[in-house]
Every structure is written in C-alpha cells, then in structure tokens.
Design an enzyme around this catalytic site. Structure first.
Site, PDB file in Angstrom:
ATOM      1  CG  ASP A 267      40.980  48.285  38.152  1.00  0.00           C
ATOM      2  OD1 ASP A 267      41.309  49.284  37.495  1.00  0.00           O
ATOM      3  OD2 ASP A 267      39.878  47.716  38.016  1.00  0.00           O
TER       4      ASP A 267
ATOM      5  CD  GLU B  20      42.945  51.087  34.659  1.00  0.00           C
ATOM      6  OE1 GLU B  20      42.827  49.858  34.656  1.00  0.00           O
ATOM      7  OE2 GLU B  20      41.997  51.867  34.478  1.00  0.00           O
TER       8      GLU B  20
ATOM      9  CG  ASP C 173      36.419  46.245  39.788  1.00  0.00           C
ATOM     10  OD1 ASP C 173      36.410  47.422  39.417  1.00  0.00           O
ATOM     11  OD2 ASP C 173      35.398  45.527  39.803  1.00  0.00           O
TER      12      ASP C 173
END
EC number: 3.1.21.10
Lengths: 179, 179
Positions: free
Chosen positions: B7, B68, B141
């Site tokens: 992330d 991501e 996260d």
C-alpha cells in the site's frame, strides 16, 4: 558546477548535462533521451529509466541533479508516468548522495527566456543560444532537460555554496576525481 | 503462491506478505509499515522506501508483488507521494524479475469484503478473519497491504500459472531456494 537536468517521462525522459557558473558562458556536456517502450510493463519501464539515469550519472558525474517538479493538473495518465519517472531519477541521485533540486516548468521557462509562459520553440531557441549550439536539441524533452540544468545553475543561491562544497568533497572522496 | 502486497505511501508504506491459493485458507507471513520522516528531503525518503522494500523482498522472497493502483483524483500532494512510492516498489520488484500486478482500491475492497465501497474498518475486519488473526493489523496501511495480497491471490487467473512457474523457476535459479 556540473548539473544533470532531467525532464521526467516514461516514454521519453530528457537528460542534459550543463557545466558553468552564473554570470559566465555555460557549456553543454551532453544531451539525450532515455526512452522506454510504451507497450512494456510499467515495472520494466521503470527499470529501464533507472538504468538510463545511472548511465548518465556514471558517465558525467554531475554535482547536482535538477528535476522538473510534477504537477497533477494535466492528463491523469501522463502525470502518473511523469511522477513515477521523476521518482526514479530522484532515487538514483539521492542514492549517490547527489543533491536533488526540483524546479517548476514556469521557473525554468522564466530562467531561460524571461517569461514563465514561453512556448517550447522559445525555450529551444534560448537553450541553443545560451549553450552556443548549432541547432536546437531535439526532441523538446532534451532541450527541456538542458533548460532545467541552466535554470539550476542560475538560480543556485549563495547559500548553495556550502552544499556544493560538501557534494564536491563527497564526490572526490568516493571517486578520487573532480568532474 | 506467496504475495507481497504494498500500500504505497511516503510517510507510511504498508507491506504485507500472504501465502496460499484461491479456495484454501490463507496464511499471513508478515506485515509491517515502511516509514520515512515527512521533513526529510524527497530523494532521501525515496531511498528509505527502497531500502525498506528491499528488506521485505530479501526476507520473504515473494513470487508476486501486488501494488495499489494510484489515481490522481485525490489530494494532489498526497497522490504525487503515493505515485512516487509505488514507482519505487514496482522498480524493486521488476529489478528482481518478480511480476508486479496493480489492483485498484475498489478491486481490493470488493475482493475481501464483497463491496467495492467498503470502509477501512470493514476491510480490517475481513483481513483479520481471512488470515485468522487475533486482532486487525494496525495501522490501516498494513491491513490494506494484506488485503492487496489476498486480492491478488484470489484474482490470479488460470493464465497466471505459466507466469508463476517462470517466476518460481527464476527465483530457484537465482537463490537456490524456494520461498
């Protein structure tokens, strides 16, 4: 002062090395473009940009790297690629302890043409004149990279002198030579 | 299949390693956050992200890296940092020949919660349940990184099998071990 200017991009990443100090004629040391195939995977393109930048750093040993500051008001897809290519350029420089400066497109245009809203042709013409070249560097990304390097040399304020001395010292200590 | 989910972020970059195959219970191999100081120079922050990702790749030898996919409709400054951190993660993986996949936030949410518009708490709850953890990973996260890895394992289509075999072969050839 030897500066590598980087106009970041995934398809064409402009690179240009300029040497000189403010108030004196400047010299172009090298100019080119690092290209990656648009149909390649993003990860591989980033590796190719890294290899290209590393080659320029190896060959020209700049004391500073000037990268165009990326804004996100433009085309979304382009901006992401530009941000990613600029990250790789900054990473390569920082990994070697080379100071990285970011300059906005309008700062660069204003530095070399006197106007922050100059067009590409005007920037190319001034880069050609300032570096006493026989023709404007092509493509525009290459000329923009040289303009970034010129901008950095001219904008470098007096307080950069210390940073420069430190960078030079580090470069000498690492490489046993001065660029 | 061992997947490192990332992330991306400059201040907090979530990382999580999940092992398993679709249709079988999954195992969390590791989870954490790579942090860089917000007041540090951008180049140095990118180097710190690189070092952090490299450590996770060294330690856990994932066969895939799932990152991501960054969009630019959010806050400009945050998006630039996210794009830059994601570039570093992709670069680290691609440099080692590890296949990189990008998944959008809504793909990840839909994969683990059934809804592309699930909130962070819901994602955290499902990650906790799917990996049979005693509590949701903190910060968010870290949980998001695990969700990315789970999403990748579940979305990996049959045609990925060849790619996976190639990656495994390469990993074995390079390291003499299988993760």
């Amino acid at each position: 002062m030897r500066v590598l200017g980087v106009d970041p991009g995934l398809t064409r990443c402009g690179v240009g090395v300029v040497e000189g100090v403010a108030g004196r004629p400047l010299t172009m040391v090298g100019v080119g473009v690092v290209r990656t195939p648009p149909d390649a995977e993003l990860g591989h393109r980033l590796v190719a940009v890294e290899q290209g930048i590393e080659q320029w750093l190896d060959e020209h040993r700049p004391e500073f790297v000037a990268v165009e500051r990326v804004f996100s008001q433009h085309n979304v897809q382009t901006v992401m690629g530009t941000a990613q290519a600029s990250a790789v350029a900054m990473l390569c420089a920082a990994r070697r302890g080379i100071p990285v400066a970011l300059h906005t497109p309008s700062e660069v245009k204003a530095a070399v043409t006197g106007s922050g809203r100059a067009d590409k042709a005007q920037v190319g013409a001034m880069v050609t004149r300032l570096l006493r070249l026989s023709a404007p560097p092509k493509p525009a990304d290459a000329a923009d990279a040289l303009a970034l390097a010129i901008c950095h040399i001219w904008r470098a304020p007096a307080q950069n002198r210390l940073q420069q001395a430190v960078a030079l010292h580090a470069a000498n200590a690492t490489k046993g030579r001065t660029a």
